[in-house]
Design an enzyme around this catalytic site. Structure first.
Site, PDB file in Angstrom:
ATOM      1  N   ASP A 167      12.296-107.359 -27.391  1.00 27.42           N
ATOM      2  CA  ASP A 167      13.617-106.750 -27.417  1.00 27.42           C
ATOM      3  C   ASP A 167      14.150-106.729 -28.848  1.00 27.42           C
ATOM      4  OD1 ASP A 167      16.181-105.917 -26.037  1.00 27.42           O
ATOM      5  OD2 ASP A 167      16.867-107.758 -26.993  1.00 27.42           O
ATOM      6  N   GLU A 226      10.351-102.938 -29.176  1.00 24.54           N
ATOM      7  CA  GLU A 226      11.500-102.042 -29.085  1.00 24.54           C
ATOM      8  C   GLU A 226      11.929-101.844 -30.539  1.00 24.54           C
ATOM      9  OE1 GLU A 226      15.737-101.593 -26.738  1.00 24.54           O
ATOM     10  OE2 GLU A 226      15.247-103.534 -27.610  1.00 24.54           O
TER      11      GLU A 226
END
Length: 709
Positions: free
Chosen positions: A343, A379
């Site tokens: 993330d 990401e």
């Protein structure tokens, strides 16, 4: 209580079958107390007097699995200068492998007084804190082996442990919403039917909901608020919270591996649940604030925030880096997971301020013999300046391709000037990845994910509808690039409903037949809706849960998804290892087409696309020839099998388009295998098409033809 010196390594609580070694890093501590809790919740404190290299440690005989514990760290308290030691606060172990209980929000959790933040809060926080649990690390893995599925054969299914299983009618009630639910044969059979080879689970590291959410009657459903990087989230366990969550997670992984499905974890190493300088003291802040967090050099009471969540982990500090690497290795070696999706990965690459693709973190991953061998998905953005880094990660890494999502959405909603970039995204985004030595599989292709509209909502709403989040619909992106097909929300008009269904099929065909790695959002194959909510992070209810009853109502969409998965699996031309070159392929021998280019872009008239055709802002239709005749793969018998040739006819326009089958050089006999105008993609007519014959493609539709020779 009698304590032995123990060892400084490994960090955390380690049971050896007879006793437990405890080790905690803190460079700023003057004293460290280990706090043990009995069944009645009574606390006993044991001072860890041994310290080596700023690691405080001790060994307690007869302390074993199930024992609850935490720490109190004594040291300097001067928040204005970044010092936040507060021995009145019970602290979780950064290396704790299990957690029992949840945070009960109370002022005692904060190291300052709410009425006067300049004054320390010395109230004992233990009654309001969850506790770490000593675990039994032993587990019978049997013959478990990682599936080791190559990237080009991978199909990812992004799912939430709780949301995927909570409403499944075949799962026993007590196992719904848990790791055991994911391991249930009914779930695994569904995944195999739609061609899934890897499940990417939203965060399963121990996390807590923010106080502000709880006060509004909501929760942190997605779980991007980690407080324990080695502990599986306790609420996802059906068997208990005194270490049972570790065994149940391992059992889930073992069951998925037996079915040939990999497990990828969505991990949040960029920030923690302690938030900004006004947040609670739960773990890292009270242990060594300066080591674990990025502090503002000019105002060390304040945290640098590249994540939008209040703080950023200090990846410049060796012990923070060690925690991340130790966590990754633990989940690989002890929990047998097969990869990670990072993330806001750009935040991990910030050495000072700029994102550095050769930062220390990536150097460590590159040389690590364990972590470098699993799937690593970034990401590739954060919220800081210069944080959007799609295409800029090192060679080992694959990336969520946000440009793929945006371009594909734009093309199918009829935006002008999108055809050229659509072609690039369809063929693996060589403009983003080829110059760094990577291949098409560097692109994780997705149209929808947990963050945004579901597929059904993407074709049903022009705007977000997040009123249920309690933020006056201000949260969530306004850049949805969606099209409601003529009516906002549920539609009674059958023409609107039919167009929406066709658009869903168009997105799925584009996703499964694009070069790269497809990622499907859980429930999209069954038309899951969030009623227009594009930011359901706080919705632990029917808005977010997969409604398995839709598998009956949307049986055509489900069958269509299965058909696409089979087509991709059977034809390697849709999952090439290398980028297309647009040059002649094959040897020139054999059937027509062997001496054709590997890819060719054609106008609806069957002519080669010119620069003028690509630049035409109104262009929304194109034919793509894919030459599989030069691609061979071993079949199950070990023979080499030559793939077929395909024609993909795309029409994103509002009117039907008649395509002309190209000249015989590209193929002499064609059959339709997918037609998105029909509910299951079946051809309207089972006939063959010769060169120069006509094929009508409906408005907003795709027709896929395959060579019969």
């Amino acid at each position: 209580m009698h304590i032995w010196p123990g060892a400084a390594y490994p960090l955390g609580a380690t049971w050896d079958g007879w006793g437990t070694n405890f080790a905690l890093f803190s460079e700023v501590a003057d004293r460290v107390e280990l706090c043990l809790f009995d069944e009645a919740g009574t606390e006993s404190r044991v001072e860890l007097s041994e310290v080596d290299g700023f690691v405080w440690h001790g060994y307690l005989p007869a302390i074993g699995p199930g024992q609850r514990y935490g720490y109190r760290v004594h040291g300097r308290y001067d928040p204005r200068h970044g010092a936040r030691c507060a021995p009145s606060k019970l602290l979780l172990d950064p290396y704790g492998k299990a957690v029992e209980g949840e945070v009960t929000w109370n002022e005692a959790l904060f190291d300052y007084q709410w009425s006067d933040p300049r004054r320390p809060n010395v109230t004992n926080s233990a009654p309001f804190m969850p506790k770490n649990v000593v675990i039994n690390p032993f587990f019978d893995w049997g013959n478990d082996r990682p599936p080791h599925i190559p990237y080009h054969e991978t199909v990812i299914y992004e799912a939430h442990v709780r949301g995927l299983t909570l409403r499944h009618p075949e799962i026993p009630l007590h196992q719904r919403g848990t790791y055991a639910g994911v391991a249930h044969p009914a779930v695994i059979d569904h995944l195999k039917r739609i061609g899934v080879t890897a499940v990417e689970l939203l965060p399963v590291h121990q996390f807590i909901p923010e106080q502000a959410m709880v006060s509004r009657g909501l929760t942190n459903y997605w779980g991007y608020n980690t407080i324990g990087f080695l502990a599986p989230h306790n609420r996802y366990c059906s068997a208990g919270q005194r270490g049972e969550q570790v065994g149940e997670f391992k059992t889930m992984v073992k069951a998925l591996h037996t079915a040939g499905i990999e497990v990828i974890l969505d991990v949040v190493y960029n920030h923690t649940a302690e938030g900004d300088h006004r947040g609670p003291t739960l773990c890292f802040r009270g242990i060594d604030n300066n080591a674990y967090y990025r502090l503002d050099d000019g105002a060390p009471w304040r945290y640098i925030d590249y994540t939008g969540c209040g703080n950023s982990l200090n990846v410049r500090h060796p012990h923070s880096l060690q925690l991340i690497m130790d966590s990754l290795r633990y989940w690989i070696l002890e929990m047998h997971v097969d990869g990670f999706r990072f993330d806001l990965a750009s935040a991990l690459a910030r050495e000072l301020h700029d994102v550095d693709r050769l930062s220390t973190f990536f150097d460590l991953v590159q040389q690590d013999p364990v972590v470098s061998q699993v799937k690593l998905i970034a990401e590739p953005w954060d919220v800081g300046e210069g944080g959007y880094q799609v295409g800029n990660f090192p060679p080992l890494w694959t990336e969520w391709n946000g440009k793929y999502r945006d371009t594909v959405r734009d093309y199918w909603r009829g935006q002008p000037d999108t055809l050229a970039e659509f072609a690039s995204r369809l063929t693996g985004s060589s403009d983003l990845y080829e110059t760094s030595g990577r291949r098409p599989v560097a692109s994780i292709n997705f149209v929808t994910c947990h963050d945004g509209f579901t597929l059904a909502d993407l074709v049903s709403y022009d705007a977000k509808h997040n009123e249920g989040n309690g933020e006056d619909n201000r949260d969530g992106t306004d850049d949805n690039r969606s099209w409601n097909c003529g009516a906002e929300g549920p539609a009674e008009d059958p023409e609107v409903a039919e167009l929406r269904a066709r658009q869903e099929r168009n997105f799925l065909v584009t996703l499964f037949l694009s070069q790269g790695v497809p990622m499907l959002l859980a429930g999209d194959e069954m038309g899951r809706t969030q009623a227009g909510n594009n930011n359901a992070y706080c919705q632990d209810n029917e808005i977010s849960w997969v409604d398995w009853s839709r598998a009956v109502a949307e049986r055509d969409l489900l069958a269509f998804t299965q058909k696409l998965a089979r087509l991709r699996r059977r034809h390697p031309v849709f999952r090439r290892r290398r980028f297309f070159r647009g040059v002649y392929a094959g040897t020139g021998e054999g059937p027509a087409g062997d001496n054709a280019v590997d890819i060719s872009w054609l106008t609806p008239a069957g002519d080669e696309m010119t620069q003028g055709d690509w630049r035409a802002s109104y262009a929304k239709s194109v034919a793509v020839f894919l030459n599989g005749s030069a691609i061979t793969e071993p079949d199950p018998r070990g023979d080499r099998v030559t793939d077929r040739r395909f024609l993909l006819l795309f029409n994103a326009g509002a009117e039907p388009i008649t395509f002309t089958i190209p000249e015989a050089r590209l193929g002499t006999d064609w059959e339709i295998v997918i037609d998105t105008e029909t509910p299951r993609g079946d051809p309207k007519e089972a006939i063959g098409f010769l060169p120069k014959t006509k094929v009508e493609v409906a408005a907003h539709a795709i027709t896929v033809l395959r060579s019969r020779t």
